[in-house]
Design an enzyme around this catalytic site. Sequence first.
Site, mmCIF file in Angstrom:
data_model
loop_
_atom_site.group_PDB
_atom_site.id
_atom_site.type_symbol
_atom_site.label_atom_id
_atom_site.label_comp_id
_atom_site.label_asym_id
_atom_site.label_seq_id
_atom_site.Cartn_x
_atom_site.Cartn_y
_atom_site.Cartn_z
ATOM 1 C CB SER A 50 -1.094 -45.553 -10.480
ATOM 2 O OG SER A 50 0.076 -45.868 -9.757
ATOM 3 C CE1 TYR B 79 -4.169 -46.798 -7.570
ATOM 4 C CE2 TYR B 79 -4.364 -47.982 -5.488
ATOM 5 C CZ TYR B 79 -3.603 -47.272 -6.398
ATOM 6 O OH TYR B 79 -2.270 -47.057 -6.152
#
Length: 727
Positions: free
Chosen positions: A573, A493
């Site tokens: 994301s 991430y």
Amino acid sequence: MKKTPEGFALLLPVLAFVLARSPRARAAESAGKMSYPESRTGDATDILHGVSVKDPYRWLEDVKSPEVQAWMKAQDDLARQRLASLPGRDAIAARLKELLYVDSVSAPQHRGSRYFFTRRHANKEKSVVYWKEGADGAEKVLFDPNGWSADGSASLGGWQVSWDGASVAYQKHINNSDEATLYVMDVATGKVSDIDVIEGAKYAGASWTPEGRAFYYTWLPVDPKVPTPDRPGYAEVRFHKLGTEPKTDAVVKERTGDPTAFQNAELSRDGRFLFLVVSHGWTSQDVWFRDLAANPKGAQETAWTPLAVGIKAHFDAEAFGGRIFVKTDHGAPKGRIFAVDPAKPERSLWKEIVPERSDATLEGYEIVGGRLALNYLRRAASLLEIRETGGRLVREVPLPGIGTVGGPVGRDDEDETYFSFTSFTTPTSIYKTSVKTGAMSLYFQVKVPADLTPYTVSQVFYPSKDGTRVSMFLVHRKDMKRDGSARGLLEGYGGFQVALTPAFSSSVIPWLEKGGFYAVPNLRGGSEYGEAWHEAGMLLKKQNVFDDFIAAAEYLEKEKWTSAARLVLRGGSNGGLLMGALITQRPDLFRVSLCGVPLLDMVRYHLFGSGKTWISEYGSADDAAQFQALHAYSPYHHVKAGTKYPAVLILSADSDDRVDPMHARKFAALLQAASTGGPVLLRIEQHSGHVGADLVKAAVAQRADEYAFALSETEWTAEAPKAAQEH
């Protein structure tokens, strides 16, 4: 004959037959060029700070266009036909059903004489919220979203029970998007008020007054004339009294006019202190408060007192016993806590009660049972302490192992509290504990149909490009051979202060059972090692995140955990941006990318969805220096024709109002046209927002597609081109 997107859909039955051919034939097709839906190119070009920036697929930004809609359908049809035909896909789905349809329960919230909790049933798609009168009362359904819509498109968001337990405010979402409407229900009767209905509740959460007859919330305009990216700047903090028309709600704090900031208000449980927080992205917060005891006529008659304003740092304030407690990283990147006299709130008068630790990062704190519960991260794993409100250490809470703590959940005036614990090999457990004595008992443990004893967790450290030491967790069989033959799933991430800590995921088990291992590095941009770690992976330093991930992949190959031909990358994301960066910067390092709801056009991201709220994290192309950094790594702008890119599965959502799906569409079209390598598929989840559809069956289908795709593509090594020639 020229194929249009509509006409291409008619070829899918034939395509399904083709894709069902032998593994060798599929290898040949992977080595060659797939036939994709037609994606025309345009000539859109911008001159930004003297640089010519081409955008050949800008037409795909217009989701309302019939042409774009037809293109999306053709892409999704192609992806699903291909994925459904993959060998072993149905068996993986069957195993995921066993693992994901399980019973679980949340820690209870005590409000008034009632207890409230969430229960997931093994035979339901969505979790159900229950309540009971007293700790031993009969369970009654509060919300069951399973019956809200026939297709599962209506979802329950947050829910906030009043302190007396009589009422509950909740947010309802359509297609699991961020947009929401707030409703109020009477707990005893289950009746939903037809007056207390508040639209524009995207960021709303009810902060109740002690008597339960009113609450504060954040409101957004729903006027379509207000551009979506600008809406956060119109947010107002309002005060709603039950039974009154929401349009008449008093404005407690007017809009900021700044679309890069959020604002919200929180009332202390005793109703004395109202805190106003304006968050400037994920980089700093301004905090004011009102002492309502000084003017009982109401918040509107009381001036805002600055607590921490104009300081580039994070501040988390709570009130208890007439004092204000503040957790901050100001002057302490790993966090510390101060006690503040509300009559003398000047920063110079704050009293430090919990100093910064050198060996751990203070992730959060709660006031429970009249004491402070401090949740630390040490080497990216949880450490839980109980301290007196003066700062004295009472005890370190014994944890079952190296893992992650959630909570604690409890009240500041009650001894009983709960916390959850999980690790990569331990399903979530909830413990009940006494703040006063430290007595602890197991309240609930999730049971999964899997033998976890063959697996273990290793934590390793490796150097990044600039020499920075980065930690990584590895979940693997105890007897796994380190000869480079194992398939690896590397997930990352790296941003927005998000810490990737040890947590159990049932959906990883099928990958482990297939002989693979799971790797999670703690990239810069997260909060694992404090605010300095976060700042080292944002704005002009964002490339550090990608370098950390590249170094992780290189480490895994060097240490013979896997090889490039057997490595799969996954991220969603901001992690989807990470996937795009790796695809375009180091396609040689891995074989497959699973790229979820990604940001990929970093030159125009701030013009769509919630993009302007991320400017403090990424920067903006409107700024010359930031444009240079963004354009230097923006994945959409670094796809090169004729490059052998890895196999890519892009996972998008039709109702994502956070990260606009235009990123996925434009990147898919460009990569399909440019790549001479593996297939590039665009899978679009229906009735789904940024966080996915909240249906178990949707999670099963998506993970099954991901693993089947990854397994089929990692079967082929350097010998694949030869096999293709033989075929």
